[in-house]
Design a protein around this motif. Structure first.
Motif, PDB file in Angstrom:
ATOM      1  N   THR A  21       0.810  -1.224   0.000  1.00  0.00           N
ATOM      2  CA  THR A  21       0.000   0.000   0.000  1.00  0.00           C
ATOM      3  C   THR A  21       0.844   1.276   0.000  1.00  0.00           C
ATOM      4  O   THR A  21       0.345   2.355  -0.306  1.00  0.00           O
ATOM      5  N   LYS A  22       2.117   1.146   0.358  1.00  0.00           N
ATOM      6  CA  LYS A  22       2.983   2.341   0.375  1.00  0.00           C
ATOM      7  C   LYS A  22       4.435   1.933   0.164  1.00  0.00           C
ATOM      8  O   LYS A  22       4.903   0.940   0.714  1.00  0.00           O
ATOM      9  N   LEU A  23       5.149   2.732  -0.626  1.00  0.00           N
ATOM     10  CA  LEU A  23       6.604   2.649  -0.771  1.00  0.00           C
ATOM     11  C   LEU A  23       7.123   4.071  -0.657  1.00  0.00           C
ATOM     12  O   LEU A  23       6.996   4.870  -1.580  1.00  0.00           O
ATOM     13  N   GLU A  24       7.687   4.381   0.494  1.00  0.00           N
ATOM     14  CA  GLU A  24       8.093   5.767   0.762  1.00  0.00           C
ATOM     15  C   GLU A  24       9.560   5.823   1.171  1.00  0.00           C
ATOM     16  O   GLU A  24       9.998   5.077   2.050  1.00  0.00           O
ATOM     17  N   TYR A  62      13.731   2.516   2.234  1.00  0.00           N
ATOM     18  CA  TYR A  62      12.343   2.747   1.836  1.00  0.00           C
ATOM     19  C   TYR A  62      11.439   2.045   2.835  1.00  0.00           C
ATOM     20  O   TYR A  62      11.710   0.901   3.242  1.00  0.00           O
ATOM     21  N   MET A 121       8.137   0.147   3.379  1.00  0.00           N
ATOM     22  CA  MET A 121       7.135  -0.604   2.629  1.00  0.00           C
ATOM     23  C   MET A 121       6.014  -1.015   3.579  1.00  0.00           C
ATOM     24  O   MET A 121       6.261  -1.675   4.593  1.00  0.00           O
ATOM     25  N   GLU A 122       4.798  -0.606   3.265  1.00  0.00           N
ATOM     26  CA  GLU A 122       3.635  -0.984   4.070  1.00  0.00           C
ATOM     27  C   GLU A 122       2.737  -1.906   3.262  1.00  0.00           C
ATOM     28  O   GLU A 122       2.579  -1.743   2.046  1.00  0.00           O
ATOM     29  N   ASP A 144      -1.165  -4.115   3.156  1.00  0.00           N
ATOM     30  CA  ASP A 144      -2.562  -3.882   3.547  1.00  0.00           C
ATOM     31  C   ASP A 144      -2.955  -4.577   4.842  1.00  0.00           C
ATOM     32  O   ASP A 144      -4.037  -4.354   5.380  1.00  0.00           O
ATOM     33  N   THR A 192       4.821  -3.667   8.198  1.00  0.00           N
ATOM     34  CA  THR A 192       5.773  -2.731   7.595  1.00  0.00           C
ATOM     35  C   THR A 192       7.179  -3.337   7.589  1.00  0.00           C
ATOM     36  O   THR A 192       7.517  -4.143   8.440  1.00  0.00           O
ATOM     37  N   LYS A 216       3.822   0.082  -5.624  1.00  0.00           N
ATOM     38  CA  LYS A 216       2.562   0.197  -4.905  1.00  0.00           C
ATOM     39  C   LYS A 216       1.484  -0.626  -5.612  1.00  0.00           C
ATOM     40  O   LYS A 216       1.430  -0.644  -6.849  1.00  0.00           O
ATOM     41  N   ASP A 217       0.676  -1.300  -4.825  1.00  0.00           N
ATOM     42  CA  ASP A 217      -0.437  -2.148  -5.287  1.00  0.00           C
ATOM     43  C   ASP A 217       0.007  -3.518  -5.780  1.00  0.00           C
ATOM     44  O   ASP A 217      -0.839  -4.329  -6.183  1.00  0.00           O
TER      45      ASP A 217
END
Length: 258
Positions: A4-7, A13, A15-16, A18, A22, A37-38
């Protein structure tokens, strides 16, 4: 599970997933597994991703440490310990770096010994000690040392010491001083003695006489207050012998002085 997230967070980075899980991963991990993402990943894939991320993180840390100067395996291991990496991951990183020749203890030892040959002043025994402290196997060091001849290093150090002490010490004391310095620096006694014997210039007799008379002036003033005759001569002989003068030079000087 879906990403759901790559920040980006500094070097890593975030990575989260769903399911609220994390992980911190490296850019190399994203590229290797083509993460975005996705993207949906399985439980097995996530385990593989996390393991590679740890390996990649450790390797990047090690390469950063190695970018400043060459390091031994022990030095890199100690550096990685600060980051609390799993020991298994650390071993994998070390193995990979050795395979790519980023870590090479034999080459490290060769570089240190070769640099010493060019401008250093250490003998083989001190080098073995110093390199052993960096974790290099003694057998590896001794094997590398077989490629080197330390006679020129010993000679260079002996010549430097000769310049430092000539005119300050009599011949015997000068020899003892130079040989002692060389053995302290890691040369064998036989190599140290040979280096001294091969010196082009020695303390000449005139210099010795100057030194012994200068010493006699100082010691006579001290001992003549308490002793005279034979006892004074004996006292002066003893103190001059302790200073490193030969008995023949002492006897000759005392005949002229007293």
């Amino acid at each position: 599970m879906k990403i759901t997230k790559l920040e980006k967070k500094k070097r890593l980075y975030l990575m989260e997933l769903d399911n609220q899980q994390t992980s911190y991963i490296t850019e190399d991990t994203i590229v290797r597994f083509m993460l975005s993402k996705d993207k949906v990943v399985s439980k097995e894939e996530l385990t593989e991703i996390q393991a590679f991320a740890q390996f990649s993180y450790g390797k990047n840390l090690a390469l950063y440490h190695l970018s400043f100067k060459a390091r031994t395996e022990k030095e890199v291991r100690e550096y990685l310990k600060k980051y609390e990496l799993d020991e298994k991951i650390t071993s994998q990183v070390i193995a990979n770096l050795k395979e790519d020749n980023w870590i090479n203890d034999r080459q490290y030892a060769y570089s240190v010994i070769n640099a010493n040959q060019l401008s250093g002043d250490k003998g083989p025994y001190v080098l073995i000690q110093k390199l052993s402290q960096k974790g290099i196997a003694k057998s590896t060091i001794e094997d590398v040392l077989m490629d080197f001849d330390f006679s020129e290093v010993a000679q260079r150090v002996a010549e430097k010491l000769l310049k430092k002490y000539t005119g300050k010490l009599p011949a015997r004391a000068l020899q003892d001083k130079i040989i002692q310095n060389l053995t302290n620096k890691g040369f064998s006694y036989s190599d140290a003695k040979k280096a001294f014997d091969d010196l082009d210039s020695q303390v000449d007799q005139e210099t010795t006489q100057e030194l012994i008379f200068k010493e006699l002036d100082k010691q006579y003033t001290k001992y003549a207050r308490k002793y005279e005759g034979y006892e004074l001569k004996q006292r002066l002989t003893q103190v001059l012998a302790r200073k490193g003068y030969d008995f023949s030079d002492i006897a000759s000087a005392l005949r002229e002085y007293l």
